[in-house]
Design a protein around this motif. Structure first.
Motif, PDB file in Angstrom:
ATOM      1  N   ASN A 141       0.799  -1.230   0.000  1.00  0.00           N
ATOM      2  CA  ASN A 141       0.000   0.000   0.000  1.00  0.00           C
ATOM      3  C   ASN A 141       0.830   1.278   0.000  1.00  0.00           C
ATOM      4  N   GLU A 142       2.026   1.223   0.564  1.00  0.00           N
ATOM      5  CA  GLU A 142       2.853   2.432   0.621  1.00  0.00           C
ATOM      6  C   GLU A 142       4.104   2.320  -0.245  1.00  0.00           C
ATOM      7  N   LYS A 143       4.309   1.143  -0.833  1.00  0.00           N
ATOM      8  CA  LYS A 143       5.473   0.923  -1.696  1.00  0.00           C
ATOM      9  C   LYS A 143       6.780   1.239  -0.973  1.00  0.00           C
ATOM     10  N   MET A 144       6.829   0.855   0.319  1.00  0.00           N
ATOM     11  CA  MET A 144       8.042   1.079   1.102  1.00  0.00           C
ATOM     12  C   MET A 144       8.082   0.106   2.266  1.00  0.00           C
ATOM     13  N   ASP A 145       9.274  -0.037   2.862  1.00  0.00           N
ATOM     14  CA  ASP A 145       9.446  -0.909   4.021  1.00  0.00           C
ATOM     15  C   ASP A 145       8.862  -0.256   5.264  1.00  0.00           C
ATOM     16  N   MET A 146       8.556  -1.098   6.241  1.00  0.00           N
ATOM     17  CA  MET A 146       8.199  -0.570   7.556  1.00  0.00           C
ATOM     18  C   MET A 146       9.459  -0.004   8.200  1.00  0.00           C
ATOM     19  N   GLU A 147       9.370   1.212   8.719  1.00  0.00           N
ATOM     20  CA  GLU A 147      10.519   1.815   9.391  1.00  0.00           C
ATOM     21  C   GLU A 147      10.773   1.165  10.742  1.00  0.00           C
ATOM     22  N   SER A 148       9.721   0.731  11.396  1.00  0.00           N
ATOM     23  CA  SER A 148       9.866   0.093  12.701  1.00  0.00           C
ATOM     24  C   SER A 148       9.562  -1.396  12.573  1.00  0.00           C
ATOM     25  N   CYS A 149      10.322  -2.193  13.299  1.00  0.00           N
ATOM     26  CA  CYS A 149      10.115  -3.639  13.265  1.00  0.00           C
ATOM     27  C   CYS A 149       8.778  -3.994  13.905  1.00  0.00           C
ATOM     28  N   VAL A 150       8.198  -5.084  13.440  1.00  0.00           N
ATOM     29  CA  VAL A 150       7.070  -5.681  14.140  1.00  0.00           C
ATOM     30  C   VAL A 150       7.652  -6.567  15.242  1.00  0.00           C
ATOM     31  N   THR A 151       7.189  -6.391  16.463  1.00  0.00           N
ATOM     32  CA  THR A 151       7.655  -7.211  17.575  1.00  0.00           C
ATOM     33  C   THR A 151       6.691  -8.369  17.769  1.00  0.00           C
ATOM     34  N   VAL A 152       7.213  -9.587  17.704  1.00  0.00           N
ATOM     35  CA  VAL A 152       6.413 -10.790  17.936  1.00  0.00           C
ATOM     36  C   VAL A 152       6.778 -11.323  19.311  1.00  0.00           C
ATOM     37  N   CYS A 153       5.782 -11.473  20.171  1.00  0.00           N
ATOM     38  CA  CYS A 153       5.994 -11.986  21.524  1.00  0.00           C
ATOM     39  C   CYS A 153       5.201 -13.274  21.694  1.00  0.00           C
ATOM     40  N   ASP A 154       5.881 -14.321  22.107  1.00  0.00           N
ATOM     41  CA  ASP A 154       5.222 -15.607  22.298  1.00  0.00           C
ATOM     42  C   ASP A 154       5.876 -16.297  23.486  1.00  0.00           C
ATOM     43  N   ILE A 155       5.085 -16.993  24.272  1.00  0.00           N
ATOM     44  CA  ILE A 155       5.615 -17.682  25.448  1.00  0.00           C
ATOM     45  C   ILE A 155       6.345 -18.969  25.091  1.00  0.00           C
ATOM     46  N   ASN A 156       6.094 -19.464  23.865  1.00  0.00           N
ATOM     47  CA  ASN A 156       6.606 -20.778  23.476  1.00  0.00           C
ATOM     48  C   ASN A 156       7.841 -20.656  22.588  1.00  0.00           C
ATOM     49  N   ALA A 157       8.963 -21.184  23.066  1.00  0.00           N
ATOM     50  CA  ALA A 157      10.232 -21.072  22.340  1.00  0.00           C
ATOM     51  C   ALA A 157      10.195 -21.821  21.011  1.00  0.00           C
ATOM     52  N   ALA A 158       9.518 -22.959  20.964  1.00  0.00           N
ATOM     53  CA  ALA A 158       9.464 -23.746  19.726  1.00  0.00           C
ATOM     54  C   ALA A 158       8.719 -22.988  18.631  1.00  0.00           C
ATOM     55  N   MET A 159       7.651 -22.306  18.992  1.00  0.00           N
ATOM     56  CA  MET A 159       6.906 -21.516  18.014  1.00  0.00           C
ATOM     57  C   MET A 159       7.757 -20.344  17.511  1.00  0.00           C
ATOM     58  N   LEU A 160       8.488 -19.698  18.400  1.00  0.00           N
ATOM     59  CA  LEU A 160       9.353 -18.594  17.997  1.00  0.00           C
ATOM     60  C   LEU A 160      10.436 -19.066  17.026  1.00  0.00           C
TER      61      LEU A 160
END
Length: 330
Positions: A141-160
């Motif tokens: 939609n903006e034809k550009m990268d996200m300037e800020s990272c998306v933070t993914v938080c999960d309690i499960n190490a295997a899923m991460l």
């Protein structure tokens, strides 16, 4: 003391092995009872009083599917479920939803409407499905990268770990070569982030797995900036009198069998369909959101209510506001 502890562990393990032999004849219900008993024995030992001891963690019960278990055991039991299915998680999502989960998630992100500088937290998103869609949405939609990272938080190490593999495989790097997704191990009920940090909080198919929904919502509210928005995509309640019984039949008879065939884990997907039935229906969850500080709380049903998207805002001031927005950015 060490000898006594060893004897208790041996007794607990022997009981579990005995119950497991009986379970093979008794089916899913017996297997869940046996595993609950085993975890209870271990928790009792850690409290120092053996299998029959009582402690704060075991004084309150919660649900694990249709089972009633000590509240302190749910995180570890849910953790075992997801550790067991992590490598087949995405394949199973495709199989049991016949690919429709992709449409749900795409629509979910279209409602979130991230922009290039949105500071976004995705909770219980270990494999990265929602984070990657957010990045793709911005690029499209903006034809550009996200300037800020998306933070993914999960309690499960295997899923991460599955999510981290995808970053490398799919090449989610920005123009400077840095990862566009950050993976953090953490508990939805005790998030490892400062107050007022994120513009958007998302959680997809994860809220029903927490021990305390109000506690998870309080944490979401805490880490959002004033004016930030909460989004939840979750299985919900089908009220249609024709569709409902068909959906229930498919859920209880087909999905666990798929889990056994594809992921070699019938119990995990039996838990899935049971946990959906224990999750609050749409209007009830909306009320819980309001009770925990969100304003303009609303929901939208998808596929007759098989899933619903819930959203709400953290107020910009201490007073409640009725103003709504559709795009949240830094």
């Amino acid at each position: 003391a060490a000898r006594t502890a060893w004897i208790r562990r041996a007794v607990a393990t022997a009981r579990f092995a005995r119950d497991a032999r009986q379970c093979r004849r008794g089916g899913i219900r017996s297997r869940l009872v046996a595993s609950t008993r085993f975890f209870s024995d271990q928790a009792g030992e850690k409290k120092g009083g053996g299998a029959n001891s009582s402690g704060d963690d075991n004084s309150t019960t919660t649900h694990f599917g249709f089972q009633s278990i000590p509240e302190g055991l749910k995180k570890s039991m849910v953790g075992q479920v997801f550790t067991g299915v992590a490598s087949n998680y995405d394949v199973m999502n495709d199989a049991m939803s016949m690919g429709v989960h992709r449409l749900w998630k795409d629509y979910f992100i279209s409602m979130v409407q991230p922009v290039h500088n949105t500071k976004m937290l995705d909770v219980a998103g270990g494999t990265g499905d929602i984070a990657f869609r957010a990045i793709d949405y911005v690029k499209r939609n903006e034809k550009m990268d996200m300037e800020s990272c998306v933070t993914v938080c999960d309690i499960n190490a295997a899923m991460l770990e599955e999510g981290k593999k995808k970053v490398l495989e799919l090449g989610y790097l920005n123009s400077t070569g840095d990862d566009q997704v950050t993976f953090v191990q953490g508990d939805a009920e005790k998030l490892p982030f400062e107050d007022n940090t994120f513009d958007v909080y998302t959680i997809a198919f994860g809220l029903r797995n927490v021990t305390s929904i109000p506690d998870a919502l309080k944490e979401a509210h805490r880490v959002l900036k004033p004016g930030g928005r909460f989004f939840c995509l979750e299985f919900s309640r089908v009220e249609n009198p024709v569709i409902g019984p068909v959906y229930d039949m498919y859920s209880f008879n087909v999905i666990p069998s798929m889990g056994e065939l594809i992921a070699q884990n019938r119990d995990a997907y039996q838990y899935l369909v049971e946990s959906i039935r224990k999750f609050p229906p749409q209007q009830e969850l909306r009320k819980i959101m309001i009770q925990n500080g969100f304003v303009n709380a609303e929901f939208e049903n998808l596929t007759f209510g098989v899933v619903a998207i819930h959203s709400g805002f953290k107020p910009t001031t201490t007073t409640t506001t009725t103003t709504t927005t559709t795009k949240v950015s830094a």
